[in-house]
Design a protein around this motif. Sequence first.
Motif, PDB file in Angstrom:
ATOM      1  N   THR A  72       0.835  -1.207   0.000  1.00 50.27           N
ATOM      2  CA  THR A  72       0.000   0.000   0.000  1.00 50.27           C
ATOM      3  C   THR A  72       0.865   1.251   0.000  1.00 50.27           C
ATOM      4  O   THR A  72       0.584   2.207  -0.742  1.00 50.27           O
ATOM      5  CB  THR A  72      -0.940   0.004   1.217  1.00 50.27           C
ATOM      6  OG1 THR A  72      -1.777  -1.155   1.136  1.00 50.27           O
ATOM      7  CG2 THR A  72      -1.806   1.256   1.255  1.00 50.27           C
ATOM      8  N   LEU A  73       1.908   1.250   0.792  1.00 53.17           N
ATOM      9  CA  LEU A  73       2.816   2.401   0.842  1.00 53.17           C
ATOM     10  C   LEU A  73       3.435   2.667  -0.530  1.00 53.17           C
ATOM     11  O   LEU A  73       3.505   3.825  -0.974  1.00 53.17           O
ATOM     12  CB  LEU A  73       3.897   2.172   1.893  1.00 53.17           C
ATOM     13  CG  LEU A  73       4.868   3.333   2.109  1.00 53.17           C
ATOM     14  CD1 LEU A  73       4.125   4.585   2.562  1.00 53.17           C
ATOM     15  CD2 LEU A  73       5.927   2.944   3.124  1.00 53.17           C
ATOM     16  N   ILE A 112      -2.621  -6.699  -4.728  1.00 55.71           N
ATOM     17  CA  ILE A 112      -3.754  -5.918  -5.222  1.00 55.71           C
ATOM     18  C   ILE A 112      -3.779  -4.512  -4.635  1.00 55.71           C
ATOM     19  O   ILE A 112      -4.341  -3.588  -5.215  1.00 55.71           O
ATOM     20  CB  ILE A 112      -5.090  -6.649  -4.961  1.00 55.71           C
ATOM     21  CG1 ILE A 112      -6.246  -6.044  -5.762  1.00 55.71           C
ATOM     22  CG2 ILE A 112      -5.448  -6.605  -3.484  1.00 55.71           C
ATOM     23  CD1 ILE A 112      -6.191  -6.310  -7.218  1.00 55.71           C
ATOM     24  N   ASP A 113      -3.159  -4.332  -3.476  1.00 51.85           N
ATOM     25  CA  ASP A 113      -3.217  -3.045  -2.781  1.00 51.85           C
ATOM     26  C   ASP A 113      -2.727  -1.870  -3.624  1.00 51.85           C
ATOM     27  O   ASP A 113      -3.435  -0.866  -3.744  1.00 51.85           O
ATOM     28  CB  ASP A 113      -2.437  -3.101  -1.463  1.00 51.85           C
ATOM     29  CG  ASP A 113      -3.004  -4.102  -0.480  1.00 51.85           C
ATOM     30  OD1 ASP A 113      -3.864  -4.919  -0.863  1.00 51.85           O
ATOM     31  OD2 ASP A 113      -2.575  -4.084   0.677  1.00 51.85           O
ATOM     32  N   PRO A 123      -6.219   8.325  -0.760  1.00 52.44           N
ATOM     33  CA  PRO A 123      -5.444   9.209   0.128  1.00 52.44           C
ATOM     34  C   PRO A 123      -4.499   8.419   1.037  1.00 52.44           C
ATOM     35  O   PRO A 123      -4.640   7.206   1.217  1.00 52.44           O
ATOM     36  CB  PRO A 123      -6.527   9.904   0.953  1.00 52.44           C
ATOM     37  CG  PRO A 123      -7.622   8.880   1.039  1.00 52.44           C
ATOM     38  CD  PRO A 123      -7.611   8.185  -0.300  1.00 52.44           C
ATOM     39  N   TRP A 124      -3.573   9.148   1.664  1.00 51.48           N
ATOM     40  CA  TRP A 124      -2.620   8.546   2.603  1.00 51.48           C
ATOM     41  C   TRP A 124      -3.327   7.814   3.742  1.00 51.48           C
ATOM     42  O   TRP A 124      -2.813   6.829   4.260  1.00 51.48           O
ATOM     43  CB  TRP A 124      -1.699   9.619   3.189  1.00 51.48           C
ATOM     44  CG  TRP A 124      -0.673  10.094   2.213  1.00 51.48           C
ATOM     45  CD1 TRP A 124      -0.693  11.260   1.506  1.00 51.48           C
ATOM     46  CD2 TRP A 124       0.528   9.417   1.816  1.00 51.48           C
ATOM     47  NE1 TRP A 124       0.410  11.359   0.700  1.00 51.48           N
ATOM     48  CE2 TRP A 124       1.180  10.235   0.875  1.00 51.48           C
ATOM     49  CE3 TRP A 124       1.105   8.198   2.166  1.00 51.48           C
ATOM     50  CZ2 TRP A 124       2.387   9.870   0.282  1.00 51.48           C
ATOM     51  CZ3 TRP A 124       2.306   7.834   1.577  1.00 51.48           C
ATOM     52  CH2 TRP A 124       2.932   8.664   0.649  1.00 51.48           C
ATOM     53  N   THR A 125      -4.497   8.280   4.123  1.00 47.63           N
ATOM     54  CA  THR A 125      -5.218   7.657   5.235  1.00 47.63           C
ATOM     55  C   THR A 125      -5.602   6.206   4.939  1.00 47.63           C
ATOM     56  O   THR A 125      -5.851   5.437   5.865  1.00 47.63           O
ATOM     57  CB  THR A 125      -6.489   8.454   5.585  1.00 47.63           C
ATOM     58  OG1 THR A 125      -7.290   8.587   4.412  1.00 47.63           O
ATOM     59  CG2 THR A 125      -6.130   9.823   6.142  1.00 47.63           C
ATOM     60  N   PHE A 126      -5.625   5.832   3.665  1.00 50.49           N
ATOM     61  CA  PHE A 126      -5.938   4.455   3.280  1.00 50.49           C
ATOM     62  C   PHE A 126      -4.944   3.469   3.897  1.00 50.49           C
ATOM     63  O   PHE A 126      -5.292   2.322   4.177  1.00 50.49           O
ATOM     64  CB  PHE A 126      -5.936   4.327   1.749  1.00 50.49           C
ATOM     65  CG  PHE A 126      -6.428   3.009   1.237  1.00 50.49           C
ATOM     66  CD1 PHE A 126      -7.781   2.730   1.185  1.00 50.49           C
ATOM     67  CD2 PHE A 126      -5.537   2.042   0.785  1.00 50.49           C
ATOM     68  CE1 PHE A 126      -8.245   1.517   0.699  1.00 50.49           C
ATOM     69  CE2 PHE A 126      -5.981   0.828   0.294  1.00 50.49           C
ATOM     70  CZ  PHE A 126      -7.345   0.562   0.253  1.00 50.49           C
ATOM     71  N   LEU A 127      -3.712   3.932   4.120  1.00 52.05           N
ATOM     72  CA  LEU A 127      -2.698   3.076   4.740  1.00 52.05           C
ATOM     73  C   LEU A 127      -3.114   2.661   6.152  1.00 52.05           C
ATOM     74  O   LEU A 127      -2.895   1.523   6.559  1.00 52.05           O
ATOM     75  CB  LEU A 127      -1.344   3.795   4.777  1.00 52.05           C
ATOM     76  CG  LEU A 127      -0.163   3.010   5.331  1.00 52.05           C
ATOM     77  CD1 LEU A 127       0.122   1.764   4.489  1.00 52.05           C
ATOM     78  CD2 LEU A 127       1.077   3.893   5.386  1.00 52.05           C
ATOM     79  N   LEU A 128      -3.734   3.581   6.872  1.00 55.19           N
ATOM     80  CA  LEU A 128      -4.174   3.274   8.229  1.00 55.19           C
ATOM     81  C   LEU A 128      -5.497   2.515   8.228  1.00 55.19           C
ATOM     82  O   LEU A 128      -5.612   1.440   8.816  1.00 55.19           O
ATOM     83  CB  LEU A 128      -4.299   4.561   9.062  1.00 55.19           C
ATOM     84  CG  LEU A 128      -4.745   4.388  10.502  1.00 55.19           C
ATOM     85  CD1 LEU A 128      -3.779   3.490  11.270  1.00 55.19           C
ATOM     86  CD2 LEU A 128      -4.876   5.732  11.177  1.00 55.19           C
TER      87      LEU A 128
END
Length: 158
Positions: A72-73, A112-113, A123-128
């Motif tokens: 994801t990152l 798939i991420d 957005p970056w928040t998807f990582l969390l």
Amino acid sequence: MRLRMDRGLLAVIIAGAVGGAAAVGLMELASAYSALPLSYIPFATSIVVVMGSPEAPPAQPRALIGGHLISTLIGLVIVKAAGPGPWLAALAVGLSIVAMHLTRTFHPPAGIDPLIVVVNNLPWTFLLVPVAVGACALAVFAFLWHALARRLLGIRPQ
């Protein structure tokens, strides 16, 4: 051709299948509760791996959690640096494969991420949320489910 299987192995397979169904159901509930489209939650194939083959290296917590976070990152770095697009998504997937191998966190479903991230310009928040929270929750669920199943089936850990 007739398939022969002992009852113990069949019980373990069924316990994994029931756990997988329960985990997918919980994923569906999380999607509805969070208003995140189910297609953005990248854990369906991870559930199959950790519930169906819990002893496999890609099913281990390090691979499950690390693979999803790293992939994801990479997708987020690519999309924030270069924007969304199918070729950039392909690049992100390829880089994720390399990174997971290099970090000993190879978890094929996590591939798939970066595709989801780059194609949808997330957005970056998807990582969390949903990735970090979901991967950790799945690891805990799988651990508890398999421990309960072993206990109920009378199987000793190896």
